[in-house]
Motif scaffolding. Structure first.
Motif, PDB file in Angstrom:
ATOM      1  N   LYS A  41     -17.192  52.921   1.974  1.00  0.00           N
ATOM      2  CA  LYS A  41     -17.024  53.816   0.823  1.00  0.00           C
ATOM      3  C   LYS A  41     -18.256  54.414   0.232  1.00  0.00           C
ATOM      4  O   LYS A  41     -18.376  55.850   0.088  1.00  0.00           O
ATOM      5  N   ARG A  43     -20.838  54.935   2.591  1.00  0.00           N
ATOM      6  CA  ARG A  43     -20.837  56.057   3.564  1.00  0.00           C
ATOM      7  C   ARG A  43     -20.109  57.364   3.285  1.00  0.00           C
ATOM      8  O   ARG A  43     -20.852  58.499   3.438  1.00  0.00           O
ATOM      9  N   ARG A  44     -18.859  57.310   2.868  1.00  0.00           N
ATOM     10  CA  ARG A  44     -18.169  58.439   2.450  1.00  0.00           C
ATOM     11  C   ARG A  44     -18.818  59.291   1.447  1.00  0.00           C
ATOM     12  O   ARG A  44     -19.027  60.420   1.473  1.00  0.00           O
ATOM     13  N   GLN A  45     -19.123  58.670   0.373  1.00  0.00           N
ATOM     14  CA  GLN A  45     -19.904  59.095  -0.728  1.00  0.00           C
ATOM     15  C   GLN A  45     -21.042  59.759  -0.423  1.00  0.00           C
ATOM     16  O   GLN A  45     -21.681  60.840  -0.822  1.00  0.00           O
TER      17      GLN A  45
END
Length: 303
Positions: A41, A43-45
């Motif tokens: 998560k 990394r996505r953010q």
């Protein structure tokens, strides 16, 4: 000629370790008493944050190399205070002191005047330093003391520097920031209200206040892409504000809509919500995750 408040050309962020890197395992390590971050998560953010800085704000994004220590090295604001052509490197603890050399190199490549806090008795964290466009407020907290505030005053002599007691064990910008050139967004805790009242008493300038239902929501980033009128306000996204009654909802039952409606009261700005919940688990705020600055043409900024 000084650049308009909120006009930036570059954004500095710390890159995450690539998949398979030995340092990747530390991304999921908790910092008690908080829960463990979710590396996927995060990394996505982080990818969304980089996209907003590049595409929505039109900034040149400079990524510092990954550093050991989990998600904590992502919080670059702790290490430096930048205003105009001057950057002041702070005095972090031993775990982060090794990061200063690489940061100094990048700032010097951008042709900024780079200073260091040399007083061994000073404590200074960039998250305690709020620049309003007219003056500085420095929070006195577990991470910043009076001698650290004196270092800020010495580095930025063209501006008044006032100190503000910060209670509750947090940082000044953990509950207040500039939502517009003359508007201070702030949380509603007793600590936040006392600090804002002290700032009003210390200042010769009049600021509008934008009260928010939770301290964490008071941390936002105002920018003027291209230095134009109006602006863009980055703020904590609704995903970080559980609906009233939901598991994990903040004390007082803060609703998602209350925060968004409050920011919509800021005239002339476009709102961009960002979810940085994983950085928040290691003490990060929105402004902690990047350093925005203006560099004169010709600054290389190559990493």
């Amino acid at each position: 000629m000084a650049e308009p408040f909120g006009h930036f050309t570059h954004a500095l962020v710390r890159a995450l370790p690539p998949p398979g890197d030995p340092r990747e395992e530390a991304l999921g390590v908790a910092e008690p008493p908080g829960p463990a971050p979710d590396p996927a998560k995060a990394r996505r953010q982080w990818g969304v944050l980089g996209g907003v800085l590049r595409q929505r704000l039109g900034l040149q994004l400079l990524e510092l190399p990954p550093a050991p220590g989990g998600l904590r090295p992502l919080l670059l604001e702790e290490l430096v205070v930048v205003q105009g052509g001057t950057a002041l490197l702070t005095r972090p603890g031993p775990p982060r002191h090794q990061e200063l050399g690489g940061l100094r190199e990048v700032l010097e490549q951008l042709q900024l005047r780079v200073l260091s806090v040399t007083d061994e008795g000073a404590a200074l964290d960039g998250g305690d330093v709020l620049f309003t466009g007219r003056e500085f407020f420095v929070g006195i907290s577990p991470w910043t003391n009076l001698r650290g505030a004196e270092a800020v005053a010495d580095a930025f002599r063209d501006f008044t520097v006032s100190t503000v007691p910060v209670g509750g064990g947090g940082r000044l910008k953990g509950f207040c920031s500039m939502a517009a050139p003359q508007t201070i967004a702030h949380g509603s805790s007793d600590c936040a209200r006392r600090a804002i009242k002290a700032m009003e008493q210390l200042s010769d300038h009049a600021y509008s206040r934008l009260p928010l239902p939770d301290d964490a929501a008071g941390n936002c980033l105002f920018t003027r892409p291209g230095g134009l009128q109006g602006g863009v306000l980055l703020h904590r996204g609704p995903e970080e504000f559980p609906p009233r009654g939901a598991r994990g909802a903040w004390p007082g039952g803060v609703t998602q809509g209350v925060v968004i409606v409050a920011f919509q009261k800021v005239p002339g700005v476009s709102l961009v919500p960002l979810d940085l919940s994983e950085a928040a688990k290691v003490g990060g705020a929105l402004s902690s995750c990047c350093v925005l600055l203006w560099a004169r043409p010709g600054g290389r900024g190559q990493l």
